[in-house]
Design a protein around this motif. Structure first.
Motif, mmCIF file in Angstrom:
data_model
loop_
_atom_site.group_PDB
_atom_site.id
_atom_site.type_symbol
_atom_site.label_atom_id
_atom_site.label_comp_id
_atom_site.label_asym_id
_atom_site.label_seq_id
_atom_site.Cartn_x
_atom_site.Cartn_y
_atom_site.Cartn_z
ATOM 1 N N TYR A 129 -41.188 -10.165 -21.959
ATOM 2 C CA TYR A 129 -42.061 -11.277 -22.352
ATOM 3 C C TYR A 129 -42.220 -12.280 -21.210
ATOM 4 O O TYR A 129 -42.617 -13.425 -21.418
ATOM 5 C CB TYR A 129 -41.490 -11.979 -23.591
ATOM 6 C CG TYR A 129 -41.514 -11.112 -24.831
ATOM 7 C CD1 TYR A 129 -42.656 -11.034 -25.629
ATOM 8 C CD2 TYR A 129 -40.401 -10.363 -25.204
ATOM 9 C CE1 TYR A 129 -42.682 -10.236 -26.769
ATOM 10 C CE2 TYR A 129 -40.423 -9.557 -26.341
ATOM 11 C CZ TYR A 129 -41.564 -9.500 -27.115
ATOM 12 O OH TYR A 129 -41.586 -8.708 -28.240
ATOM 13 N N GLY A 130 -41.832 -11.849 -20.009
ATOM 14 C CA GLY A 130 -42.031 -12.710 -18.839
ATOM 15 C C GLY A 130 -41.054 -13.859 -18.731
ATOM 16 O O GLY A 130 -41.380 -14.902 -18.169
ATOM 17 N N ILE A 131 -39.847 -13.686 -19.268
ATOM 18 C CA ILE A 131 -38.845 -14.746 -19.158
ATOM 19 C C ILE A 131 -37.829 -14.359 -18.088
ATOM 20 O O ILE A 131 -37.130 -13.355 -18.217
ATOM 21 C CB ILE A 131 -38.198 -15.026 -20.526
ATOM 22 C CG1 ILE A 131 -39.277 -15.704 -21.388
ATOM 23 C CG2 ILE A 131 -36.968 -15.912 -20.403
ATOM 24 C CD1 ILE A 131 -39.056 -15.710 -22.824
ATOM 25 N N PRO A 132 -37.790 -15.125 -16.981
ATOM 26 C CA PRO A 132 -36.952 -14.733 -15.843
ATOM 27 C C PRO A 132 -35.454 -14.922 -16.097
ATOM 28 O O PRO A 132 -35.048 -15.770 -16.892
ATOM 29 C CB PRO A 132 -37.426 -15.647 -14.707
ATOM 30 C CG PRO A 132 -38.254 -16.710 -15.323
ATOM 31 C CD PRO A 132 -38.543 -16.361 -16.737
ATOM 32 N N SER A 133 -34.643 -14.123 -15.407
ATOM 33 C CA SER A 133 -33.184 -14.302 -15.439
ATOM 34 C C SER A 133 -32.617 -13.922 -14.063
ATOM 35 O O SER A 133 -33.339 -13.395 -13.221
ATOM 36 C CB SER A 133 -32.555 -13.439 -16.539
ATOM 37 O OG SER A 133 -32.863 -12.079 -16.324
ATOM 38 N N ALA A 134 -31.335 -14.162 -13.870
ATOM 39 C CA ALA A 134 -30.691 -13.850 -12.587
ATOM 40 C C ALA A 134 -30.639 -12.331 -12.378
ATOM 41 O O ALA A 134 -30.676 -11.568 -13.349
ATOM 42 C CB ALA A 134 -29.271 -14.407 -12.590
ATOM 43 N N LYS A 135 -30.517 -11.914 -11.122
ATOM 44 C CA LYS A 135 -30.273 -10.487 -10.847
ATOM 45 C C LYS A 135 -28.850 -10.177 -11.304
ATOM 46 O O LYS A 135 -27.943 -11.003 -11.134
ATOM 47 C CB LYS A 135 -30.364 -10.220 -9.341
ATOM 48 C CG LYS A 135 -31.780 -9.988 -8.848
ATOM 49 C CD LYS A 135 -31.790 -9.665 -7.356
ATOM 50 C CE LYS A 135 -31.230 -8.265 -7.078
ATOM 51 N NZ LYS A 135 -31.369 -7.892 -5.657
ATOM 52 N N SER A 136 -28.639 -8.998 -11.881
ATOM 53 C CA SER A 136 -27.286 -8.723 -12.370
ATOM 54 C C SER A 136 -26.919 -7.242 -12.293
ATOM 55 O O SER A 136 -27.788 -6.376 -12.184
ATOM 56 C CB SER A 136 -27.146 -9.200 -13.820
ATOM 57 O OG SER A 136 -28.035 -8.475 -14.634
ATOM 58 N N ILE A 137 -25.623 -7.008 -12.349
ATOM 59 C CA ILE A 137 -25.075 -5.647 -12.404
ATOM 60 C C ILE A 137 -24.184 -5.596 -13.640
ATOM 61 O O ILE A 137 -23.446 -6.545 -13.933
ATOM 62 C CB ILE A 137 -24.272 -5.332 -11.117
ATOM 63 C CG1 ILE A 137 -25.250 -5.124 -9.942
ATOM 64 C CG2 ILE A 137 -23.378 -4.101 -11.288
ATOM 65 C CD1 ILE A 137 -24.595 -5.006 -8.596
ATOM 66 N N TYR A 138 -24.276 -4.493 -14.349
ATOM 67 C CA TYR A 138 -23.564 -4.342 -15.626
ATOM 68 C C TYR A 138 -22.495 -3.270 -15.454
ATOM 69 O O TYR A 138 -22.746 -2.218 -14.867
ATOM 70 C CB TYR A 138 -24.616 -3.935 -16.653
ATOM 71 C CG TYR A 138 -24.112 -3.362 -17.950
ATOM 72 C CD1 TYR A 138 -23.612 -4.196 -18.946
ATOM 73 C CD2 TYR A 138 -24.181 -1.988 -18.196
ATOM 74 C CE1 TYR A 138 -23.180 -3.667 -20.146
ATOM 75 C CE2 TYR A 138 -23.745 -1.461 -19.399
ATOM 76 C CZ TYR A 138 -23.246 -2.303 -20.378
ATOM 77 O OH TYR A 138 -22.824 -1.779 -21.566
#
Length: 330
Positions: A129-138
């Motif tokens: 929905y176009g809501i940004p977040s940090a880059k992450s590793i899971y």
């Protein structure tokens, strides 16, 4: 017209139960006695019970969430006001049980609760929905922690956090490669899945969004100024942070933040209280997480935001009960 029976359900199975009891007390005190008979129900791992005015405990019958009183009378609740932080009230377990027995309750449904309790899945859904977040590793427990790969992808510092845990327990800020391994172990103590996120250097804001009288509103944008490295458990519950409402941002940023916060809430099909944490960087809000049963003690952010917005706690809580009753009728 007879008054509706409302159970304020508090407690929980995590360390957050202490905060939940305070939140429950505020709601218990605030609900309008002219409209409702209000009761306290405490759910703990070892027992579920109803507390009468004299603090006498009665066991909850889990078959239909009823109580048998001393005089042999059976007490059923028209609505359960769910104010459990963490498991089982904020991750969908309690909601699924209530759905199965046909018990009306406040807040969002079991799917929204389960989804938002899982940080990785929430951010993945909201990115659509176009809501940004940090880059992450899971990472899952047992998987190799490849420090080189993590740092080359995310840089330093990074945040290491449990994927499913409330109250900022198990979170570390890692500034040096040598600290990464230990930080993952701390996070794995809280959950079998962890997230390692790139550091966003900006202002942290906490945004209260609710559906009130038929519309989605942003109650307030609170700026978090932690005295510690970040907004951790101590900062949240032991006062080691300054909270400024409304946040010190210009109108253009405020409007953008409100729009994104509402879009996140509506995109997930949310209902009831919510508080989301974002980092504002260059005027863009990056989402960290959404809480569907945020702290509601007098010192908590959401009640403070409501006060500034001009909605009384009595009306805020009454609105939740009325929505649950209306849903039950449909």
């Amino acid at each position: 017209m007879s008054k509706k029976h409302v159970a304020v359900v508090m407690g929980g199975y995590s360390d957050e139960y202490v905060v939940s009891l305070k939140s429950g007390q505020l709601i218990y005190d605030s609900l309008d006695r002219d409209l409702y008979n209000v009761y306290k129900v405490v759910i703990l791992k070892e027992e579920w019970y109803f507390l009468d005015e004299n603090d006498k405990k009665y066991a909850i019958n889990k078959g239909d969430f009823s109580v048998e009183l001393e005089n042999g009378e059976k007490l059923n609740f028209d609505v359960c006001f769910n104010i459990i932080h963490g498991t089982p009230g904020e991750n969908g377990i309690l909601q699924a049980y209530w759905d199965a027995i046909g018990q009306a309750y406040t807040g969002c449904d079991f799917y929204q609760s389960a989804l938002t309790f899982n940080k990785k899945d929430t951010l993945a859904v909201l990115s659509k929905y176009g809501i940004p977040s940090a880059k992450s590793i899971y990472l899952r427990k047992g998987e190799e922690v490849n420090e080189e790969k993590i740092i080359s992808e995310l840089g330093l510092p990074v945040f290491v956090k449990p994927n499913q845990s409330g109250s900022s327990l198990g979170i570390s800020k890692v500034k040096d490669k040598s600290e990464l391994k230990a930080a993952t172990e701390v996070a794995f103590k809280e959950d079998d899945e962890i997230l390692i996120e790139s550091f966003l250097n900006g202002m942290e804001v906490s945004i209260g969004v609710i559906d009130y009288q038929g519309e989605t509103i942003v109650l307030g944008i609170t700026e978090i100024v932690p005295k510690n490295e970040f907004f951790d458990y101590q900062a949240k519950y032991e006062g080691a942070s300054e909270e400024i409402t409304p946040a010190r941002i210009d109108d253009e940023t405020r409007i953008r933040v409100e729009e994104i916060a509402k879009r996140a809430y509506n995109s997930l099909g949310m209902s009831g209280f919510s508080r989301s944490e974002y980092i504002l960087m260059d005027g863009i809000p990056y989402m960290l997480e959404m809480n569907t049963n945020p702290g509601f003690s007098p010192a908590s952010i959401l009640p403070q935001q409501a006060k500034i917005y001009g909605i009384s706690i009595k009306d805020l809580c009454g609105n939740e009960v009325e929505k649950a009753l209306a849903k039950k009728r449909n």
